[in-house]
Design a protein around this motif. Sequence first.
Motif, PDB file in Angstrom:
ATOM      1  N   SER A 115      34.923  34.973-145.887  1.00 21.43           N
ATOM      2  CA  SER A 115      33.523  35.149-145.521  1.00 21.43           C
ATOM      3  C   SER A 115      33.120  34.212-144.386  1.00 21.43           C
ATOM      4  CB  SER A 115      32.637  34.920-146.746  1.00 21.43           C
ATOM      5  OG  SER A 115      33.011  33.721-147.393  1.00 21.43           O
ATOM      6  N   ILE A 149      46.655  25.954-136.592  1.00 23.62           N
ATOM      7  CA  ILE A 149      45.199  26.004-136.457  1.00 23.62           C
ATOM      8  C   ILE A 149      44.596  27.293-137.004  1.00 23.62           C
ATOM      9  CG2 ILE A 149      45.142  24.408-134.504  1.00 23.62           C
ATOM     10  CD1 ILE A 149      44.712  26.949-132.727  1.00 23.62           C
ATOM     11  N   ASP A 150      45.407  28.157-137.618  1.00 25.92           N
ATOM     12  CA  ASP A 150      44.823  29.352-138.252  1.00 25.92           C
ATOM     13  C   ASP A 150      44.567  29.123-139.750  1.00 25.92           C
ATOM     14  OD1 ASP A 150      47.541  29.346-138.787  1.00 25.92           O
ATOM     15  OD2 ASP A 150      47.902  31.409-138.147  1.00 25.92           O
ATOM     16  N   GLY A 192      37.183  26.053-139.751  1.00 23.92           N
ATOM     17  CA  GLY A 192      35.899  26.156-140.425  1.00 23.92           C
ATOM     18  C   GLY A 192      35.076  27.360-140.002  1.00 23.92           C
ATOM     19  N   ASN A 193      35.678  28.253-139.178  1.00 24.08           N
ATOM     20  CA  ASN A 193      34.942  29.441-138.748  1.00 24.08           C
ATOM     21  C   ASN A 193      34.985  30.570-139.768  1.00 24.08           C
ATOM     22  OD1 ASN A 193      33.808  28.787-136.134  1.00 24.08           O
ATOM     23  ND2 ASN A 193      35.929  28.477-135.539  1.00 24.08           N
ATOM     24  N   ALA A 194      35.768  30.383-140.824  1.00 25.98           N
ATOM     25  CA  ALA A 194      35.805  31.353-141.915  1.00 25.98           C
ATOM     26  C   ALA A 194      36.103  30.589-143.206  1.00 25.98           C
ATOM     27  CB  ALA A 194      36.877  32.405-141.661  1.00 25.98           C
ATOM     28  N   ILE A 195      35.604  31.128-144.312  1.00 26.52           N
ATOM     29  CA  ILE A 195      35.852  30.509-145.608  1.00 26.52           C
ATOM     30  C   ILE A 195      36.650  31.494-146.456  1.00 26.52           C
ATOM     31  CG2 ILE A 195      34.791  29.465-147.658  1.00 26.52           C
ATOM     32  CD1 ILE A 195      34.010  28.004-145.094  1.00 26.52           C
ATOM     33  N   PRO A 244      38.141  26.242-146.120  1.00 26.69           N
ATOM     34  CA  PRO A 244      37.891  26.687-144.751  1.00 26.69           C
ATOM     35  C   PRO A 244      39.196  26.990-144.015  1.00 26.69           C
ATOM     36  CG  PRO A 244      37.467  24.327-144.985  1.00 26.69           C
ATOM     37  CD  PRO A 244      37.982  24.799-146.297  1.00 26.69           C
ATOM     38  N   ILE A 245      39.179  28.031-143.193  1.00 20.95           N
ATOM     39  CA  ILE A 245      40.322  28.334-142.319  1.00 20.95           C
ATOM     40  C   ILE A 245      39.800  28.506-140.898  1.00 20.95           C
ATOM     41  CG2 ILE A 245      41.798  29.339-144.105  1.00 20.95           C
ATOM     42  CD1 ILE A 245      40.828  32.106-143.266  1.00 20.95           C
ATOM     43  N   TYR A 246      40.700  28.605-139.925  1.00 24.04           N
ATOM     44  CA  TYR A 246      40.307  28.752-138.523  1.00 24.04           C
ATOM     45  C   TYR A 246      39.237  27.731-138.142  1.00 24.04           C
ATOM     46  CZ  TYR A 246      43.018  33.046-138.249  1.00 24.04           C
ATOM     47  OH  TYR A 246      44.041  33.964-138.250  1.00 24.04           O
ATOM     48  N   PRO A 269      31.114  31.235-142.718  1.00 22.83           N
ATOM     49  CA  PRO A 269      30.551  30.001-143.260  1.00 22.83           C
ATOM     50  C   PRO A 269      29.025  30.099-143.238  1.00 22.83           C
ATOM     51  CG  PRO A 269      31.467  29.631-141.069  1.00 22.83           C
ATOM     52  CD  PRO A 269      31.778  31.041-141.437  1.00 22.83           C
ATOM     53  N   ASP A 321      45.191  26.213-141.304  1.00 23.54           N
ATOM     54  CA  ASP A 321      44.837  24.794-141.495  1.00 23.54           C
ATOM     55  C   ASP A 321      45.430  24.196-142.785  1.00 23.54           C
ATOM     56  OD1 ASP A 321      43.435  24.335-139.135  1.00 23.54           O
ATOM     57  OD2 ASP A 321      41.533  25.045-139.960  1.00 23.54           O
TER      58      ASP A 321
END
Lengths: 249, 309
Positions: free
Chosen positions: A221, A120-121, B130-133, B126-128, A223, A123
Amino acid sequence: MKVLVPVKRVVDYNVKVRVKSDQSGVDIANVKMSMNPFDEIAVEEATRLKEKGVATEVIAVTCGVAQSQETLRTAMAIGADRAALIQTDVELQPLAVAKLLKALVDKEQPQLVILGKQAIDDDSNQTGQMLAALLDWPQATFASKVEVSGDSVSVTREVDGGLETLSLKLPAIITTDLRLNEPRYVTLPNIMKAKKKTLDVITPEELGVDVAPRLKTLKVSEPPARSAGIMVPDVATLVDKLKNEAKVV
Amino acid sequence: MTILVIAEHDNSHLKGATLNAIAAASKLGDDVHVLVAGNGAQAVADQAAKAAGVGKVLLADGPALAEGLAENVAAQVLSIAQGYSHILFPATAAGKNVAPRVAAKLDVAQISDIISVEATDTFTRPIYAGNAIATVQSADTIKIITVRTTAFDGVAAEGGSATVESVAVVADSGLSSFVGREVAASDRPELAGAKIVVSGGRGLGSAENFKILDPLADKLGAALGASRAAVDAGYAPNDWQVGQTGKIVAPQLYVAVGISGAIQHLAGMKDSKVIVAINKDAEAPIFGVADYGLVADLFQAVPELVQAL
């Protein structure tokens, strides 16, 4: 038969991570870490196979920093018999992990490797498939049911639009989906017992694997934020907004 | 540069996700080929040849490829991989299953679930949840990529006129075999491609109560979705799950009913154009991403909404 279960230490799923202001990554200093939820399901499944008399030994393995030992202790508290840490401070990407795991599989000769479907880190959803490719073993990803019989394993998979069942020749690779099982809670006596179980520490160099990252992360960055919405007082206003403002119905 | 897209299909129809992957491929170069690996899949190849922007369709047609087994499909892709600079798969269950197998055999890293093409070697993903790109750059000679379909508008299904060329089919690996399939029957549009999605969460309370969403979905011509909590509680089937570990959707309108808005759920729907949330808890995190929020008892609000539409 022997079952190998790779597990990963990740930021706990309840934590909402923050992107560092210099865009070099996400801030994981002083954040709660846990075992990747899909890996817990993998350890649980291996343990159940042992309880059914199918598996004779369950080995948990992880690749990463020294603190990952905690994750292995958790795996042993759930039911793994022993554990191995492939220790490195290098940032590990799925291909490198798959190569490290292949080296370990060559050494341990398990009949089954059960991994989580994704961490889950990052993905990524790659490691299990990559390991299967490197070993030339069959794979069943996104498993929701596993049944071993003789020299084959029948796996029901969650696919778009329903379920499908495959039969794989052992040795094989399985990756777990959420509904495969409900992992048990670790009990205090089992946590104490896990402290006495064997935990070997090895290095990528000992296994002869080059773990240098292949993908370069240029930046991380936030989202794009959604513009603030409005609260509507009743259904009539909602319908009016959808029809006349958003024009989506 | 020549780009290869692996088609997603059921041996008779080309799936929409392929058109999204072709759109991503078109941003990388002009020479886009599509591989249709299947059994009795001539019709699929013909459909792929009509898609806009496709230069050539390669058809590998044989029994080993009938059920899309990862071992065989990966071998098929590898048999033609040389000569391509990029190989793209839609990030569907099938694409995610096969792509890493191909990447490992080629000894290259895979770039999962890309949401944009920045350059021919640079992509965002997206990673985490979708909390970071992350913006990542690949130095590999062949880039293996899975494409988040909701992030690219699909190319037109008609208008192209590519040639269809047959390629030799690989032998069956003998490592795995297909046993059976249970398809969840539904008259509603497919969740991943629907223009409107109505989703229910734990707030519905039971599988019986979940049916309150049926008239609303029918009226809107929407697909039904569910949160992980609702799926785990048995209110809705697995393949309705929207979230990090389920399906990623980005419809024109997403109606979240009785969903609190956990991180894992938001990861699957926060790119929807318009989000409506109906929840009785005014503090629910879902209101943080909703364009229109209504604090109300869903058992009253949903029937009222059906009436008003």
